[in-house]
Design a protein around this motif. Structure first.
Motif, PDB file in Angstrom:
ATOM      1  N   ALA A   1     -17.322  72.842  57.507  1.00  0.00           N
ATOM      2  CA  ALA A   1     -18.676  73.156  57.626  1.00  0.00           C
ATOM      3  C   ALA A   1     -18.836  73.856  59.050  1.00  0.00           C
ATOM      4  O   ALA A   1     -20.068  73.729  59.458  1.00  0.00           O
ATOM      5  CB  ALA A   1     -19.679  71.972  57.309  1.00  0.00           C
ATOM      6  N   LYS A   2     -17.952  73.955  59.785  1.00  0.00           N
ATOM      7  CA  LYS A   2     -17.928  74.181  61.284  1.00  0.00           C
ATOM      8  C   LYS A   2     -18.911  75.418  61.449  1.00  0.00           C
ATOM      9  O   LYS A   2     -19.694  75.517  62.354  1.00  0.00           O
ATOM     10  CB  LYS A   2     -16.479  74.919  61.574  1.00  0.00           C
ATOM     11  CG  LYS A   2     -16.363  75.197  63.258  1.00  0.00           C
ATOM     12  CD  LYS A   2     -16.438  74.027  64.033  1.00  0.00           C
ATOM     13  CE  LYS A   2     -16.199  74.310  65.523  1.00  0.00           C
ATOM     14  NZ  LYS A   2     -16.053  73.187  66.508  1.00  0.00           N
ATOM     15  N   LEU A   3     -19.071  76.423  60.469  1.00  0.00           N
ATOM     16  CA  LEU A   3     -19.916  77.570  60.910  1.00  0.00           C
ATOM     17  C   LEU A   3     -21.219  77.675  59.988  1.00  0.00           C
ATOM     18  O   LEU A   3     -21.672  78.546  59.817  1.00  0.00           O
ATOM     19  CB  LEU A   3     -18.994  78.816  60.915  1.00  0.00           C
ATOM     20  CG  LEU A   3     -17.764  78.920  61.834  1.00  0.00           C
ATOM     21  CD1 LEU A   3     -17.305  80.453  61.658  1.00  0.00           C
ATOM     22  CD2 LEU A   3     -18.668  79.062  63.278  1.00  0.00           C
ATOM     23  N   ASP A   4     -21.318  76.620  59.081  1.00  0.00           N
ATOM     24  CA  ASP A   4     -22.462  76.537  58.198  1.00  0.00           C
ATOM     25  C   ASP A   4     -23.737  77.029  59.000  1.00  0.00           C
ATOM     26  O   ASP A   4     -24.626  77.588  58.378  1.00  0.00           O
ATOM     27  CB  ASP A   4     -22.681  75.260  57.560  1.00  0.00           C
ATOM     28  CG  ASP A   4     -21.710  75.179  56.189  1.00  0.00           C
ATOM     29  OD1 ASP A   4     -20.862  76.326  55.926  1.00  0.00           O
ATOM     30  OD2 ASP A   4     -21.950  74.456  55.549  1.00  0.00           O
ATOM     31  N   ALA A   5     -23.936  76.339  60.312  1.00  0.00           N
ATOM     32  CA  ALA A   5     -24.992  76.525  60.941  1.00  0.00           C
ATOM     33  C   ALA A   5     -25.302  77.940  61.433  1.00  0.00           C
ATOM     34  O   ALA A   5     -26.377  78.293  61.760  1.00  0.00           O
ATOM     35  CB  ALA A   5     -25.224  75.527  62.224  1.00  0.00           C
ATOM     36  N   ASN A   6     -24.182  78.604  61.676  1.00  0.00           N
ATOM     37  CA  ASN A   6     -24.239  80.095  61.983  1.00  0.00           C
ATOM     38  C   ASN A   6     -24.785  80.876  60.868  1.00  0.00           C
ATOM     39  O   ASN A   6     -25.248  82.216  61.089  1.00  0.00           O
ATOM     40  CB  ASN A   6     -22.918  80.534  62.261  1.00  0.00           C
ATOM     41  CG  ASN A   6     -22.443  79.689  63.458  1.00  0.00           C
ATOM     42  OD1 ASN A   6     -22.150  78.742  63.575  1.00  0.00           O
ATOM     43  ND2 ASN A   6     -22.096  80.535  64.808  1.00  0.00           N
ATOM     44  N   THR A   7     -24.655  80.602  59.549  1.00  0.00           N
ATOM     45  CA  THR A   7     -25.105  81.487  58.476  1.00  0.00           C
ATOM     46  C   THR A   7     -26.405  81.729  58.281  1.00  0.00           C
ATOM     47  O   THR A   7     -27.621  80.927  58.355  1.00  0.00           O
ATOM     48  CB  THR A   7     -24.491  81.047  57.157  1.00  0.00           C
ATOM     49  OG1 THR A   7     -25.096  79.596  56.891  1.00  0.00           O
ATOM     50  CG2 THR A   7     -23.025  81.054  57.351  1.00  0.00           C
ATOM     51  N   VAL A   8     -27.075  82.845  57.931  1.00  0.00           N
ATOM     52  CA  VAL A   8     -28.218  83.449  57.966  1.00  0.00           C
ATOM     53  C   VAL A   8     -28.242  84.170  56.364  1.00  0.00           C
ATOM     54  O   VAL A   8     -27.398  84.824  56.135  1.00  0.00           O
ATOM     55  CB  VAL A   8     -28.865  84.431  58.818  1.00  0.00           C
ATOM     56  CG1 VAL A   8     -30.077  84.895  58.397  1.00  0.00           C
ATOM     57  CG2 VAL A   8     -28.758  83.630  59.989  1.00  0.00           C
ATOM     58  N   GLN A   9     -29.338  83.734  55.438  1.00  0.00           N
ATOM     59  CA  GLN A   9     -29.435  84.374  54.295  1.00  0.00           C
ATOM     60  C   GLN A   9     -29.926  85.758  54.291  1.00  0.00           C
ATOM     61  O   GLN A   9     -31.102  85.973  54.597  1.00  0.00           O
ATOM     62  CB  GLN A   9     -30.185  83.436  53.107  1.00  0.00           C
ATOM     63  CG  GLN A   9     -30.420  84.167  52.025  1.00  0.00           C
ATOM     64  CD  GLN A   9     -30.949  83.253  51.019  1.00  0.00           C
ATOM     65  OE1 GLN A   9     -30.802  82.096  50.683  1.00  0.00           O
ATOM     66  NE2 GLN A   9     -31.995  83.666  50.176  1.00  0.00           N
ATOM     67  N   LEU A  10     -29.345  86.805  53.793  1.00  0.00           N
ATOM     68  CA  LEU A  10     -29.578  88.189  53.757  1.00  0.00           C
ATOM     69  C   LEU A  10     -28.720  88.907  52.596  1.00  0.00           C
ATOM     70  O   LEU A  10     -27.687  88.810  52.463  1.00  0.00           O
ATOM     71  CB  LEU A  10     -29.372  89.020  54.835  1.00  0.00           C
ATOM     72  CG  LEU A  10     -30.308  88.827  56.207  1.00  0.00           C
ATOM     73  CD1 LEU A  10     -29.769  89.506  57.447  1.00  0.00           C
ATOM     74  CD2 LEU A  10     -31.773  89.396  55.726  1.00  0.00           C
ATOM     75  N   GLY A  11     -29.468  89.603  51.670  1.00  0.00           N
ATOM     76  CA  GLY A  11     -28.926  90.451  50.856  1.00  0.00           C
ATOM     77  C   GLY A  11     -28.091  91.656  51.634  1.00  0.00           C
ATOM     78  O   GLY A  11     -28.167  91.913  52.578  1.00  0.00           O
ATOM     79  N   HIS A  12     -26.983  91.943  50.960  1.00  0.00           N
ATOM     80  CA  HIS A  12     -26.102  92.981  51.370  1.00  0.00           C
ATOM     81  C   HIS A  12     -26.471  94.289  52.071  1.00  0.00           C
ATOM     82  O   HIS A  12     -26.509  94.528  53.332  1.00  0.00           O
ATOM     83  CB  HIS A  12     -24.907  93.487  50.633  1.00  0.00           C
ATOM     84  CG  HIS A  12     -24.079  92.196  50.006  1.00  0.00           C
ATOM     85  ND1 HIS A  12     -23.296  91.528  51.004  1.00  0.00           N
ATOM     86  CD2 HIS A  12     -23.586  91.778  48.865  1.00  0.00           C
ATOM     87  CE1 HIS A  12     -22.669  90.796  50.521  1.00  0.00           C
ATOM     88  NE2 HIS A  12     -22.828  90.913  49.114  1.00  0.00           N
ATOM     89  N   PRO A  13     -27.715  95.068  51.532  1.00  0.00           N
ATOM     90  CA  PRO A  13     -28.207  96.275  52.187  1.00  0.00           C
ATOM     91  C   PRO A  13     -29.053  95.682  53.315  1.00  0.00           C
ATOM     92  O   PRO A  13     -28.993  96.494  54.365  1.00  0.00           O
ATOM     93  CB  PRO A  13     -29.232  96.449  51.059  1.00  0.00           C
ATOM     94  CG  PRO A  13     -28.600  96.178  50.002  1.00  0.00           C
ATOM     95  CD  PRO A  13     -28.176  94.778  49.862  1.00  0.00           C
ATOM     96  N   ASP A  14     -29.822  94.865  53.337  1.00  0.00           N
ATOM     97  CA  ASP A  14     -30.226  93.992  54.702  1.00  0.00           C
ATOM     98  C   ASP A  14     -29.552  93.772  55.537  1.00  0.00           C
ATOM     99  O   ASP A  14     -29.880  94.179  56.859  1.00  0.00           O
ATOM    100  CB  ASP A  14     -31.498  92.908  54.214  1.00  0.00           C
ATOM    101  CG  ASP A  14     -32.694  93.523  53.420  1.00  0.00           C
ATOM    102  OD1 ASP A  14     -33.064  94.903  53.515  1.00  0.00           O
ATOM    103  OD2 ASP A  14     -33.307  92.736  52.602  1.00  0.00           O
TER     104      ASP A  14
END
Length: 334
Positions: free
Chosen positions: A165-178
């Motif tokens: 989970a090292k980089l879980d906090a780095n993730t942001v939810q966005l669809g591919h086009p956005d």
């Protein structure tokens, strides 16, 4: 969609068990998502392949609606609420629903295993070890999307088994086009995108300093199926001819893509609205691993094993056929 929200959405799964049986459906809705990963679905839509295959099975005048979603989480919610009958999404979403509904959602077939890629525009980032806490990575759904789980598996390889989970906090939810649009903005907070083709292909071609950090094939040897068609067992049991028609149409679509690639690309451009030239898309598909359209699930048990280990799946399947319909057993997946 966050994991807790999706779990909350699972409460509607009771509708799968309690709703009246669906008998001989005359109209169905199937989801699709942006990306050339879903090219077989677009060929099926354009050519009416499911309708034709259903007619051959004796289901006359079947109407098939195709509904677009920007993320797998939204499409799975639509399945559980009864607004769609078949979902075309990532393998992880199938596994999640199979687990949470105790086997009442199962796969019909996969139809592509094209590689995904993590792209960054930050020239200082050369590997996962170079990511700092402020470096944001766009994924379709945090923690549970295919890309988010692949990132966890990659982190486990790089940082050790307890640091998945090292980089879980780095993730942001966005669809591919956005996500692609945000990555192209030099002042945007999104500096990386774990994307699907053709989005990442265009990113590395058009965005200054954009480069690939890793591919899904680097994480799972032999690749991982992406586009996966799945449904409720209730619908499948009530409509076996439609399920067979979906399998037949999927095979026909893949055969068409391989035999008539330029025409298939034109269908993609027409139905997706992607303005990428036919020449550029054909050049992309000629790259190694980019024509991996196939019915058999690839890499799914390795993917499931990670999901179970980190607690996303409560039940570890014994074999891939546990989460696919019996009619799909001949696909020889893994």
């Amino acid at each position: 969609m966050k994991f807790t929200k999706l779990l909350g959405g699972m409460l509607v799964a009771g509708a799968i068990a309690g709703a009246p049986a669906i008998g001989h459906a005359e109209e169905i809705t199937i989801t699709k998502q942006p990306s050339i990963l879903y090219l077989p679905a677009l060929v099926m839509e354009k050519q009416g392949l499911i309708e034709k295959a259903a007619a051959a099975e004796g289901v006359k005048d079947l109407k098939v609606n195709w509904r677009s979603f920007s993320s797998g989480g939204a499409s799975t919610d639509a399945l559980l609420s009864g607004n769609v009958q078949i979902v075309n999404s990532g393998l992880g979403n199938l596994l999640l629903l199979w687990d949470r509904t105790h086997g009442k959602v199962k796969g019909i077939t996969t139809n592509s295993a094209l590689p995904l890629a993590l792209v960054t525009r930050d020239p200082k980032i050369k590997s996962l070890k170079d990511y700092g806490p402020k470096d944001k990575i766009a994924v379709p759904t945090v923690r549970i999307s295919t890309q988010a789980i692949l990132l966890q598996m990659a982190c486990e390889k790089v940082f050790g088994k307890d640091n998945w989970a090292k980089l879980d906090a780095n993730t942001v939810q966005l669809g591919h086009p956005d996500a692609a649009a945000m990555l192209a903005n030099p002042n945007g907070e999104i500096t990386s995108h774990f994307g699907a083709p053709p989005f990442y292909n265009k990113e590395i071609k058009t965005i200054p300093n954009a480069h690939i950090i890793l591919r899904s094939n680097d994480i799972i040897d032999g690749g991982l199926s992406q586009s996966t068609l799945f449904t409720t067992t209730k619908f499948a049991d009530a409509n076996p001819k439609i399920i067979k028609a979906v399998l037949t149409a999927s095979a026909q679509a893949i055969d068409y893509i391989k035999a008539h690639t330029p025409e298939a690309v034109d269908i993609y451009r027409e139905l997706s609205g992607d303005k990428t030239s036919q020449a550029d898309l054909l050049a992309m598909l000629k790259q190694p691993g980019m024509m991996d359209f196939q019915l058999a699930p690839a890499g799914s048990m390795k993917f499931a094993a990670h999901m179970h280990k980190v607690g996303i799946l409560k039940t570890m399947p014994k074999q891939w056929t546990d989460y696919f319909l019996p009619v799909s057993a001949s696909l020889k997946g893994n």
